[in-house]
Design a protein around this motif. Structure first.
Motif, PDB file in Angstrom:
ATOM      1  N   VAL A  67       0.698  -1.160   0.023  1.00 47.06           N
ATOM      2  CA  VAL A  67      -0.165   0.099   0.058  1.00 47.06           C
ATOM      3  C   VAL A  67       1.001   1.254  -0.022  1.00 47.06           C
ATOM      4  N   CYS A  68       1.826   1.308   0.834  1.00 52.90           N
ATOM      5  CA  CYS A  68       2.799   2.468   0.827  1.00 52.90           C
ATOM      6  C   CYS A  68       3.600   2.616  -0.351  1.00 52.90           C
ATOM      7  N   GLU A  69       3.833   1.749  -0.948  1.00 57.43           N
ATOM      8  CA  GLU A  69       4.866   1.697  -2.153  1.00 57.43           C
ATOM      9  C   GLU A  69       3.763   2.388  -3.387  1.00 57.43           C
ATOM     10  N   ARG A  70       2.637   1.821  -3.554  1.00 57.71           N
ATOM     11  CA  ARG A  70       1.628   2.238  -4.346  1.00 57.71           C
ATOM     12  C   ARG A  70       1.358   3.730  -4.244  1.00 57.71           C
ATOM     13  N   MET A  71       1.242   4.118  -2.892  1.00 59.47           N
ATOM     14  CA  MET A  71       0.993   5.617  -2.364  1.00 59.47           C
ATOM     15  C   MET A  71       2.027   6.610  -2.999  1.00 59.47           C
ATOM     16  N   ILE A  72       3.209   6.013  -2.821  1.00 59.66           N
ATOM     17  CA  ILE A  72       4.290   7.261  -3.052  1.00 59.66           C
ATOM     18  C   ILE A  72       4.226   7.383  -4.578  1.00 59.66           C
ATOM     19  N   ARG A  73       3.955   6.662  -5.389  1.00 56.66           N
ATOM     20  CA  ARG A  73       3.787   7.102  -6.999  1.00 56.66           C
ATOM     21  C   ARG A  73       2.451   8.021  -7.120  1.00 56.66           C
ATOM     22  N   THR A  74       1.305   7.905  -6.590  1.00 52.38           N
ATOM     23  CA  THR A  74       0.277   8.896  -6.592  1.00 52.38           C
ATOM     24  C   THR A  74       0.440  10.126  -5.891  1.00 52.38           C
ATOM     25  N   PHE A  75       1.161   9.707  -4.770  1.00 53.29           N
ATOM     26  CA  PHE A  75       1.446  11.176  -4.085  1.00 53.29           C
ATOM     27  C   PHE A  75       2.523  12.348  -4.528  1.00 53.29           C
ATOM     28  N   ALA A  76       3.436  11.430  -5.209  1.00 48.64           N
ATOM     29  CA  ALA A  76       4.424  12.236  -6.063  1.00 48.64           C
ATOM     30  C   ALA A  76       3.506  13.215  -7.164  1.00 48.64           C
ATOM     31  N   THR A  77       2.867  12.573  -7.768  1.00 45.64           N
ATOM     32  CA  THR A  77       1.947  13.399  -8.751  1.00 45.64           C
ATOM     33  C   THR A  77       1.169  14.560  -8.116  1.00 45.64           C
ATOM     34  N   SER A  78       0.504  13.960  -6.898  1.00 45.94           N
ATOM     35  CA  SER A  78      -0.248  15.014  -6.104  1.00 45.94           C
ATOM     36  C   SER A  78       0.476  16.178  -5.747  1.00 45.94           C
ATOM     37  N   MET A  79       1.701  16.065  -5.299  1.00 44.45           N
ATOM     38  CA  MET A  79       2.624  17.187  -5.007  1.00 44.45           C
ATOM     39  C   MET A  79       2.990  17.854  -5.942  1.00 44.45           C
ATOM     40  N   ARG A  80       3.403  17.532  -7.287  1.00 45.15           N
ATOM     41  CA  ARG A  80       3.790  18.135  -8.357  1.00 45.15           C
ATOM     42  C   ARG A  80       2.720  18.939  -8.729  1.00 45.15           C
ATOM     43  N   ASN A  81       1.352  18.627  -8.916  1.00 42.53           N
ATOM     44  CA  ASN A  81       0.285  19.351  -9.344  1.00 42.53           C
ATOM     45  C   ASN A  81      -0.106  20.476  -8.089  1.00 42.53           C
ATOM     46  N   LEU A  82       0.483  20.276  -6.755  1.00 46.41           N
ATOM     47  CA  LEU A  82      -0.007  21.181  -5.936  1.00 46.41           C
ATOM     48  C   LEU A  82       1.159  22.167  -5.769  1.00 46.41           C
ATOM     49  N   THR A  83       2.543  21.890  -6.064  1.00 50.30           N
ATOM     50  CA  THR A  83       3.706  22.914  -5.790  1.00 50.30           C
ATOM     51  C   THR A  83       4.217  23.367  -7.146  1.00 50.30           C
ATOM     52  N   SER A  84       4.009  22.460  -8.203  1.00 53.00           N
ATOM     53  CA  SER A  84       4.616  22.760  -9.780  1.00 53.00           C
ATOM     54  C   SER A  84       6.114  22.556  -9.602  1.00 53.00           C
ATOM     55  N   ASP A  85       6.590  22.024  -8.638  1.00 50.53           N
ATOM     56  CA  ASP A  85       8.024  21.481  -8.457  1.00 50.53           C
ATOM     57  C   ASP A  85       8.205  19.989  -8.890  1.00 50.53           C
ATOM     58  N   ALA A  86       9.490  19.944  -9.190  1.00 58.07           N
ATOM     59  CA  ALA A  86      10.026  18.233  -9.235  1.00 58.07           C
ATOM     60  C   ALA A  86       9.987  17.631  -7.889  1.00 58.07           C
ATOM     61  N   ILE A  87       9.168  16.797  -7.803  1.00 62.08           N
ATOM     62  CA  ILE A  87       9.017  16.013  -6.512  1.00 62.08           C
ATOM     63  C   ILE A  87       9.407  14.957  -6.652  1.00 62.08           C
ATOM     64  N   ASP A  88      10.277  14.113  -5.413  1.00 61.63           N
ATOM     65  CA  ASP A  88      10.581  12.868  -5.251  1.00 61.63           C
ATOM     66  C   ASP A  88      10.243  12.190  -4.094  1.00 61.63           C
ATOM     67  N   VAL A  89       9.418  11.377  -4.060  1.00 59.77           N
ATOM     68  CA  VAL A  89       8.984  10.692  -2.684  1.00 59.77           C
ATOM     69  C   VAL A  89       9.540   9.227  -2.588  1.00 59.77           C
ATOM     70  N   SER A  90       9.820   8.998  -1.443  1.00 63.38           N
ATOM     71  CA  SER A  90      10.670   7.598  -0.977  1.00 63.38           C
ATOM     72  C   SER A  90       9.894   7.182   0.053  1.00 63.38           C
ATOM     73  N   LEU A  91      10.044   5.860   0.146  1.00 65.68           N
ATOM     74  CA  LEU A  91       9.404   5.256   1.674  1.00 65.68           C
ATOM     75  C   LEU A  91      10.693   4.809   1.870  1.00 65.68           C
ATOM     76  N   GLU A  92      11.107   5.458   3.533  1.00 65.55           N
ATOM     77  CA  GLU A  92      12.100   5.155   4.016  1.00 65.55           C
ATOM     78  C   GLU A  92      12.215   3.826   4.708  1.00 65.55           C
ATOM     79  N   GLU A  93      11.209   3.622   5.453  1.00 66.52           N
ATOM     80  CA  GLU A  93      11.054   2.244   6.312  1.00 66.52           C
ATOM     81  C   GLU A  93       9.545   2.035   6.826  1.00 66.52           C
ATOM     82  N   ILE A  94       9.148   0.929   7.532  1.00 65.87           N
ATOM     83  CA  ILE A  94       8.045   0.614   8.084  1.00 65.87           C
ATOM     84  C   ILE A  94       8.575  -0.377   9.378  1.00 65.87           C
ATOM     85  N   THR A  95       8.283   0.195  10.391  1.00 67.46           N
ATOM     86  CA  THR A  95       8.625  -0.405  11.633  1.00 67.46           C
ATOM     87  C   THR A  95       7.492  -0.322  12.535  1.00 67.46           C
ATOM     88  N   SER A  96       7.738  -1.012  13.929  1.00 64.16           N
ATOM     89  CA  SER A  96       6.850  -0.902  14.821  1.00 64.16           C
ATOM     90  C   SER A  96       7.414  -0.338  16.231  1.00 64.16           C
TER      91      SER A  96
END
Length: 339
Positions: A67-96
């Motif tokens: 789910v998080c890997e799928r989210m980063i692709r769509t969220f990067a597009t959403s941030m580009r539309n919001l800020t008009s900047d080149a956005i790079d979103v990455s998943l660092e870790e999933i922990t407890s």
């Protein structure tokens, strides 16, 4: 579990006295419970180390990673539309983490977005660090690209800054809900944005939570944000998140369910109408001849039993329709015959 307790020091066993009984002196008791009469040691030992350990049994949730890997692709597009900047979103870790420990480790100033998942009737938290806050504010207010945003300490966030960051958090939650649709459709609403972890307490300090940390790079500026989901929140979909791949089915299979329902509706069944019953001796049955009449205790207007495969279904009246013998049900099939 052996790796988690490799650094634990166990005390020496008690010495046997001449009488054969094991006795403890004060030094042995202190060693057993992890206390030392000298200066406090940085490393705990004995039962004190076991009781006060912060070891958390991390339960891997493969589908949450998907789910998080799928989210980063769509969220990067959403941030580009919001800020008009080149956005790079990455998943660092999933922990407890324990909820209180994680919230206390978030460096301030920061923002804490409390959101509610309607279908699960529970809450989660999005934490945004100061670097990402000022990067988003700088980008939305027309700051120059490539310049790292400056963190201004000693003041609270303004209403404009809170509104701009809330817009980014809502985008992240919308994309997170969209990525979750492959597991189960959910609706996520951002309820409020706080600047103190005390006002964003949605679980007990010792409760375990799954934390997904993301990094957002915006042409030389950016920061991190984390989505924190207590295990009590994801309990309704815990079995689905434990799946190893998207096609694994731990419950019912909707494809076969639909196929079987269609086939059942097209299946032909043989229905029997019982005109009546009469108890007879075997001798009388064997002596029956052609043309002999058997009298049944049924009248023309009496309801008759309808059977299918020997199972009673209900009652019906017999009649004639279009020169064919027909029956008309007078009771519902599911309730027509007492069990």
């Amino acid at each position: 579990m052996s790796d988690d307790f490799e650094d634990f020091e166990l005390p020496e066993p008690p010495m046997l006295m001449p009488g054969g009984d094991a006795t403890f002196d004060q030094a042995g008791i202190d060693a057993l419970f992890g206390f030392d009469g000298t200066a406090p040691a940085p490393q705990k030992s004995g039962l004190k180390a076991v009781i006060e350990s912060n070891v958390i049994s991390h339960e891997r949730l493969p589908m949450l990673e998907v789910v998080c890997e799928r989210m980063i692709r769509t969220f990067a597009t959403s941030m580009r539309n919001l800020t008009s900047d080149a956005i790079d979103v990455s998943l660092e870790e999933i922990t407890s983490h324990r909820f209180g420990e994680f919230m206390n480790r978030v460096p301030l100033p920061a923002m804490f977005g409390v959101f509610k998942v309607r279908e699960w009737e529970n809450f989660g938290v999005v934490t945004v660090d100061s670097g990402l806050i000022y990067a988003v504010v700088d980008a939305l207010l027309g700051g120059r690209k490539g310049n790292s945003s400056l963190t201004i300490d000693g003041r609270a966030f303004t209403t404009i800054e809170t509104m701009l960051v809330s817009k980014m958090v809502q985008l992240a939650l919308d994309d997170f809900a969209g990525a979750f649709e492959a597991i189960e459709p959910v609706g996520i609403e951002l309820e409020r944005v706080e600047t103190s972890p005390r006002f964003a307490a949605i679980a007990g300090p010792t409760n375990i939570a799954a934390v997904a940390t993301f990094r957002v790079d915006m042409e030389g500026r950016g920061g991190k944000f984390s989505i924190l989901l207590p295990y009590a929140t994801i309990e309704p979909v815990r079995e689905k998140l434990l799946q190893r791949f998207m096609g694994e089915k731990l419950g019912r299979d909707r494809i076969w369910e639909t196929h079987m329902a269609c086939e059942l509706h097209n299946t032909e069944v043989l229905v029997d109408v019982v005109l009546g019953e009469k108890h007879m001796r075997v001798h009388d049955v064997m002596s029956m001849a052609v043309g002999q009449t058997i009298a049944l205790n049924r009248g023309p207007d009496d309801p008759l039993e309808v059977h299918c495969g020997g199972v009673p279904l209900g009652h019906a009246h017999i009649g004639q329709r279009c020169n064919n013998i027909a029956i008309r049900l007078v009771t519902d099939i599911s309730k027509g015959f007492p069990k």
